[in-house]
Design a protein around this motif. Structure first.
Motif, PDB file in Angstrom:
ATOM      1  N   ALA A 319       0.799  -1.348   0.076  1.00 18.99           N
ATOM      2  CA  ALA A 319      -0.035   0.036  -0.079  1.00 18.99           C
ATOM      3  C   ALA A 319       1.070   1.106   0.084  1.00 18.99           C
ATOM      4  N   LEU A 320       0.621   2.261  -0.728  1.00 21.58           N
ATOM      5  CA  LEU A 320       1.264   3.407  -0.894  1.00 21.58           C
ATOM      6  C   LEU A 320       0.740   4.418   0.008  1.00 21.58           C
ATOM      7  N   LEU A 321       1.610   5.181   0.670  1.00 27.42           N
ATOM      8  CA  LEU A 321       0.940   6.145   1.530  1.00 27.42           C
ATOM      9  C   LEU A 321       0.846   7.684   0.824  1.00 27.42           C
ATOM     10  N   LYS A 322       0.442   8.612   1.355  1.00 24.63           N
ATOM     11  CA  LYS A 322       0.284   9.902   0.765  1.00 24.63           C
ATOM     12  C   LYS A 322       1.726  10.587   0.607  1.00 24.63           C
ATOM     13  N   SER A 323       2.583  10.212   1.230  1.00 26.05           N
ATOM     14  CA  SER A 323       4.080  10.616   1.440  1.00 26.05           C
ATOM     15  C   SER A 323       4.782  10.150   0.186  1.00 26.05           C
ATOM     16  N   GLY A 324       4.131   9.395  -0.598  1.00 26.61           N
ATOM     17  CA  GLY A 324       5.113   8.603  -1.655  1.00 26.61           C
ATOM     18  C   GLY A 324       5.647   7.177  -1.100  1.00 26.61           C
ATOM     19  N   TYR A 325       5.521   6.667   0.063  1.00 27.61           N
ATOM     20  CA  TYR A 325       6.388   5.823   0.665  1.00 27.61           C
ATOM     21  C   TYR A 325       5.527   4.623   0.885  1.00 27.61           C
ATOM     22  N   PRO A 326       6.167   3.361   0.795  1.00 29.08           N
ATOM     23  CA  PRO A 326       5.288   2.327   1.137  1.00 29.08           C
ATOM     24  C   PRO A 326       4.955   2.255   2.726  1.00 29.08           C
ATOM     25  N   ARG A 327       3.726   1.723   2.958  1.00 32.60           N
ATOM     26  CA  ARG A 327       3.571   1.498   4.625  1.00 32.60           C
ATOM     27  C   ARG A 327       4.622   0.469   5.316  1.00 32.60           C
ATOM     28  N   GLN A 328       5.115   0.741   6.386  1.00 28.89           N
ATOM     29  CA  GLN A 328       6.172  -0.072   7.085  1.00 28.89           C
ATOM     30  C   GLN A 328       5.314  -1.096   7.742  1.00 28.89           C
ATOM     31  N   SER A 329       6.313  -2.188   8.051  1.00 29.54           N
ATOM     32  CA  SER A 329       5.722  -3.392   8.746  1.00 29.54           C
ATOM     33  C   SER A 329       5.749  -3.027  10.085  1.00 29.54           C
ATOM     34  N   ALA A 330       4.735  -3.665  10.803  1.00 32.34           N
ATOM     35  CA  ALA A 330       4.723  -3.370  12.153  1.00 32.34           C
ATOM     36  C   ALA A 330       5.051  -4.491  13.005  1.00 32.34           C
ATOM     37  N   ALA A 331       5.363  -5.617  12.425  1.00 32.09           N
ATOM     38  CA  ALA A 331       5.832  -6.669  13.229  1.00 32.09           C
ATOM     39  C   ALA A 331       7.483  -6.879  13.003  1.00 32.09           C
ATOM     40  N   PHE A 332       7.920  -7.810  13.970  1.00 27.91           N
ATOM     41  CA  PHE A 332       9.504  -7.754  13.921  1.00 27.91           C
ATOM     42  C   PHE A 332       9.839  -8.544  12.675  1.00 27.91           C
ATOM     43  N   VAL A 333      11.111  -8.485  12.452  1.00 30.04           N
ATOM     44  CA  VAL A 333      11.715  -9.198  11.102  1.00 30.04           C
ATOM     45  C   VAL A 333      12.550 -10.238  11.577  1.00 30.04           C
ATOM     46  N   LYS A 334      12.506 -11.398  10.726  1.00 30.24           N
ATOM     47  CA  LYS A 334      13.470 -12.206  10.679  1.00 30.24           C
ATOM     48  C   LYS A 334      14.373 -12.452   9.403  1.00 30.24           C
TER      49      LYS A 334
END
Length: 992
Positions: A319-334
């Motif tokens: 999903a693309l935000l108004k800022s032109g950046y993609p939404r960032q993941s809220a979960a931790f990352v492996k």
């Protein structure tokens, strides 16, 4: 929604209004994306593409970049000295970790500034064995660290640091990580220790600080720092190669793209390669935003904008935000199985691309998951090869007409459409039809008509959108800290924003263009001093120039020969490099369903798999609270691997005069994630209560509640006294107050009781006016101890233990086992879980807003969910009716209310029934601190034990106990009486 919530600032997914891109530049910019299949390059002038080039990625990355630059400059027809900057995205660093390449990874020493804390969970513990063998060098504990309120845990002891330096030098370890508790809030101690080490060890040693790598979350930040330190030498080698590749461009500046879509100066990227691991999907989204800008004219129609990037092997959707950046993941990352906490784009990937292999079997056509990748032009049927690929379904030439059945083409394209529609529906964060910006070289396989999509935009230069995204990258700065806002939260936000802006400028940003793109304010649960976590992120345009000196980057030198002839890969080539986390993964080759626990008489001996089951089960019974038990789980895991026994005792096997101590933690789960417990918090509290009660010995332990971390911490406490834990607890779920237990329903006093901080301070209370007073005394002491402390309340007799909730650990174990079986079979874990627990599915949807506030130390708020789409067959109610679900919580989830257009609100569930929010992807339970905009979840309700549905039970733990204006109505779906959970002895003991 909180006035300072992230969603208020940049999380509204609507069509782009004015995508913030860099201001006009006087020279050209080259953007390069080095992917696994292709290397793409573009030349931009004033945000316009004036030349582009796409070529298969070569094994020699430097040579490939040189050739790409040469080709794209020639196509753009510009002099080489007109290039002001080259911006490169690369997968080199993450691939080195995934391949476990011993020629590229260094052994690492870790120094923790922790005082008495974190010692129960040492570094490297949760690394996969093969990777741990490559990276583990040394770890040491020294004085240092901060409390949540900024006060010192302990001052730095220079002699301790010098001793660690001596040990590290003796072990010939050149890469060192310094990590301190709450260092993202205050990095001073880490920086001081770095200077001491540098003075002792000299310039040949590589010393890094954790605050520059990750956010709050001690173990995850440490893990990321270890990976980063191990890669630093190799990263300098790669960056030196890139700098060599651009030398012929004159005084051109070199930048490397980062995970969040921004840039880093080359020298900085060489120091922090882990921040580049997942930049590819972000670059694609950023490039798509620019390329499609002119296509979007009716920006205020409210439609969501998605980017679909189809490559040769995979398709990434975000999903693309108004800022032109993609939404960032809220979960931790492996990463390669290692849990970290830096941000990556919230991207849904599916194994579908232009090179995906097509097969037909029994009149059914399948596409993927395997792919010919970069060999498409040689092996695809349309190019004269013999491999049937997705691209062949859409290309028409002599080869495809002769070899491919038209009906197979039709069914294959239908299968592609179905897979893509399902994936898009998962990514959408609001109801209604979305717009899709389609990019990537494999996008020719996508049809114009997609269910749930009103418009498919195919912008010019879509084949190289990722390189365009790299070319338009900006500079960022961020702050993640915990504060006690004595002068108001707004002032703290201003201070954090000022620091973030200074970081942005220091990284090469133009101070005149810096703007805030993210602010997140999260009050900490149970912290009565108002402790609040603040995260601020800013971005700005590049300065026209920075002092780029390639010679300052360590010159490219031959990498040492591999220590082993061939290093085994940690994962298969088809496995994802970076994954958003679940609580654990079940080994595919292991038949989880056939597993039987080890039971000997009245004792149940825990295995590693039992711990894994308990992790998810205790999370569900935590009802959104009680903290993520990961560090305690690891401490239990270490005990097992050290040959120690962890035992659960059958509940009714103690004599009536036996003494049972109650163990658990009191305080903020948010503090627990950063100030990882040591080994003395609960044991000191237990000793304090024994002294107050005049007890010299005891027979067993029970957790104060089975939910979340307390189940595991009671196990650790019992192990330290060489005792067993009884298969019971005091609540049968989780509640926020100490007096909300089944004992207190009978007015059993909480005192004598104790709270301990693990560093020698124990606050004990022999008596209290009543249980409310006892709670107040303990809460005040806990806050003074840093908003987290071990807790032990009045002892339980053997006779009373038999009246407590039945088979609590067995119950949590059964829940976790059900989820694990579903994961191993790759099926939705929710239906089997609901059948096992006689539960109810309340809602499937996405979180669209979260509000939080703190009153008297307790986090009260609500979360709003909407269904995935109007076509979702799992929605409740009539089709076509707008609806949403509101969950109120006070540390635990309290109620779930359905709102439908034109109808009265309907209470679907309320406490004491258990309302649980689960990750839609894997069934992992989520806590209220995990609730973030855009998360895709399932909401279920489990029936309450009868003790909480009595008149007295509802008075203490029902909806009116929390000020909710509703009457309790059970979620039970049948007339079947409530069944107590069976014990593992009943299910797997002799004769079962």
């Amino acid at each position: 929604m909180s006035p300072h919530s992230t969603a208020d600032i940049n999380d509204t997914c609507v069509p782009l209004l004015d995508v913030e891109m860099p201001s006009k530049i006087t020279s050209c910019v080259i953007g390069i994306d080095v992917g696994g299949t292709n290397t793409d390059a573009v030349v931009l002038r004033d945000e316009r593409v004036i030349g582009w080039h796409k070529t298969p990625t070569t094994s020699d990355i430097q040579e490939g970049v040189e050739l790409a630059i040469e080709a794209v400059v020639k196509k753009a027809e510009i002099p080489v000295n007109h290039v002001g900057a080259v911006k490169i995205g690369t997968t080199q660093f993450v691939n080195a970790v995934l391949e476990q390449d011993s020629s590229k990874l260094e052994k690492v020493a870790v120094i923790r500034l922790c005082g008495p804390y974190s010692r129960g969970t040492p570094p490297f513990l949760d690394f996969p064995p093969a990777l741990r063998a490559l990276l583990y060098g040394h770890y040491g504990y020294v004085d240092g660290g901060y409390q949540v309120d900024g006060s010192l845990i302990a001052t730095i002891d220079v002699n301790q640091i010098k001793e660690q330096a001596r040990i590290i030098k003796a072990k010939s370890i050149k890469s060192i990580v310094v990590i301190g508790i709450y260092s993202p809030s205050n990095p001073a101690q880490e920086e001081d220790v770095k200077k001491i080490l540098a003075s002792e060890l000299g310039p040949d040693y590589d010393i890094s600080c954790s605050h520059a790598i990750g956010r709050l979350g001690f173990l995850e930040r440490e893990n990321a720092s270890i990976l980063n330190a191990s890669l630093r030498r190799f990263a300098r080698h790669v960056i030196a190669g890139f700098s060599e590749a651009i030398r012929h461009l004159g005084t051109c500046n070199l930048y490397i793209t980062l995970n969040d879509g921004t840039l880093s100066m080359a020298q900085t990227a060489a120091e922090y390669p882990i921040l580049c691991f997942s930049s590819g999907p972000t670059n694609s989204a950023r490039g798509a935003a620019l390329l499609a800008k002119s296509y979007i004219s009716d920006a205020n129609d409210g439609r969501e904008v998605l980017v679909v990037d189809v490559g040769g092997t995979t398709t990434d959707i975000c999903a693309l935000l108004k800022s032109g950046y993609p939404r960032q993941s809220a979960a931790f990352v492996k990463i390669a199985g290692v849990r970290t906490n830096f941000t990556i784009p919230d991207v849904h990937s599916l194994a579908l691309g232009g090179g995906s292999l097509v097969r037909t079997k029994r009149l059914r056509t399948s596409v993927g998951p395997d792919s010919v990748g970069s060999r498409l032009n040689q092996e695809g049927i349309a190019f004269g090869g013999n491999k049937f690929t997705a691209t062949d379904l859409v290309m028409v030439n002599t080869f495809t007409q002769e070899l491919i059945d038209p009906e197979v083409k039709k069914s294959g394209l239908a299968e592609i459409g179905r897979a893509l529609e399902d994936a898009i529906d998962l990514v959408k964060t609001k109801q209604g039809e979305a717009r899709v910006i389609l990019v990537g070289g494999g996008s020719i396989i996508v049809d114009e008509h997609i269910a749930g999509v009103s418009e498919v935009i195919r912008p010019k230069y879509l084949e190289v959108a990722n390189a365009v995204g790299a070319a338009i990258g900006r500079i960022s700065g961020s702050v993640d800290k915990t504060v006690v806002p004595t002068h108001g939260i707004d002032l703290e936000i201003q201070r954090a924003t000022s620091i973030a802006k200074k970081k942005c400028v220091a990284a090469g940003g133009d101070d005149k263009t810096v703007e805030v793109v993210e602010v997140d304010v999260v009050p900490l649960s149970y912290a009565t001093n108002g402790a609040t976590r603040i995260l601020v992120r800013v971005v700005g345009d590049l300065k026209n120039k920075y002092d780029f000196a390639p010679d300052k980057v360590i010159p490219k030198a031959p990498l040492r020969k591999k220590r082993i002839a061939k290093c085994a890969r940690a994962i298969t080539d088809s496995s994802p490099a970076v994954t958003k986390g679940s609580s654990y993964e079940v080994v595919k080759q292991f038949d989880v369903k056939s597993y039987r626990p080890r039971i000997e008489g009245d004792l149940w001996y825990f295995s590693e798999l039992d711990l894994q089951f308990l992790q998810d089960g205790a999370g569900i019974l935590g009802v959104g609270s009680c903290g993520e038990p990961y560090s305690a789980y690891l401490a239990c895991l270490m005990a097992l691997r050290n040959g120690e026994d962890i035992t659960i005792r059958r509940q009714d096997t103690l004599p009536d005069d036996a003494v049972v101590l109650v163990a658990g933690f009191m305080g903020s789960p948010g503090v627990y994630l950063e100030r990882i417990p040591g080994v003395d918090e609960i044991t000191d509290a237990m000793k304090g209560t024994m002294k107050m009660a005049g007890i010299e010995n005891f027979d067993a332990v029970v957790p104060n509640e089975i939910g979340g971390l307390n189940a595991f911490e009671s196990i650790l406490a019992a192990r330290r006294f060489k005792k067993s834990v009884l298969d019971t607890d005091l609540v049968a779920r989780a509640y926020p107050m100490v007096w909300q237990t089944v004992r207190c329903l009978k007015d059993v006093p909480i005192a004598p009781c104790s709270v301990a901080d693990g560093s020698g301070r124990v606050d004990s209370f022999s008596t209290a006016t009543d249980n409310f007073h006892a709670e107040d005394l303990m809460r005040t002491a806990c806050t003074d101890q840093g908003s987290l402390g071990g807790m032990c309340i009045s002892p339980v007799s053997g006779a009373e233990a038999k009246t407590l909730p039945r088979n609590s650990f067995s119950h949590a174990w059964q829940i976790g086992r059900s989820i694990a079986i579903s994961r191993s079979l790759k099926i939705d874990p929710i239906p089997p879980l609901l059948e096992l627990q006689s539960g109810v599915l309340l809602f499937i949807g996405k979180i669209i807003s979260v509000t939080r506030n703190v009153a008297e130390g307790f986090t009260r708020g609500s979360v709003l969910l909407e269904p995935f789409s109007e076509n979702d067959s799992n929605r409740i109610g009539d089709e076509g009716v707008e609806k949403s679900l509101v969950i109120d919580f006070e540390n635990e989830n309290l109620s779930a209310v359905l709102k439908e257009q034109g109808k009265e609100e309907k209470v679907l569930a309320c406490c004491p029934d258990l309302i649980v929010v689960l990750d839609k992807a894997n069934g992992a339970p989520l806590g209220i601190s995990d609730y973030k905009y855009g998360l895709r979840v399932s909401v279920i309700a489990l029936r309450s034990p009868p003790v909480w549905t009595t008149e007295r039970g509802l008075e203490v733990g029902g909806p009116k106990a929390f000020g909710l204006n509703m009457d309790y109505k059970s979620v039970a779906t049948s007339a079947v009486a409530y069944e107590e959970p069976k014990s593992v002895w009943e299910m797997f003991g002799e004769g079962s």
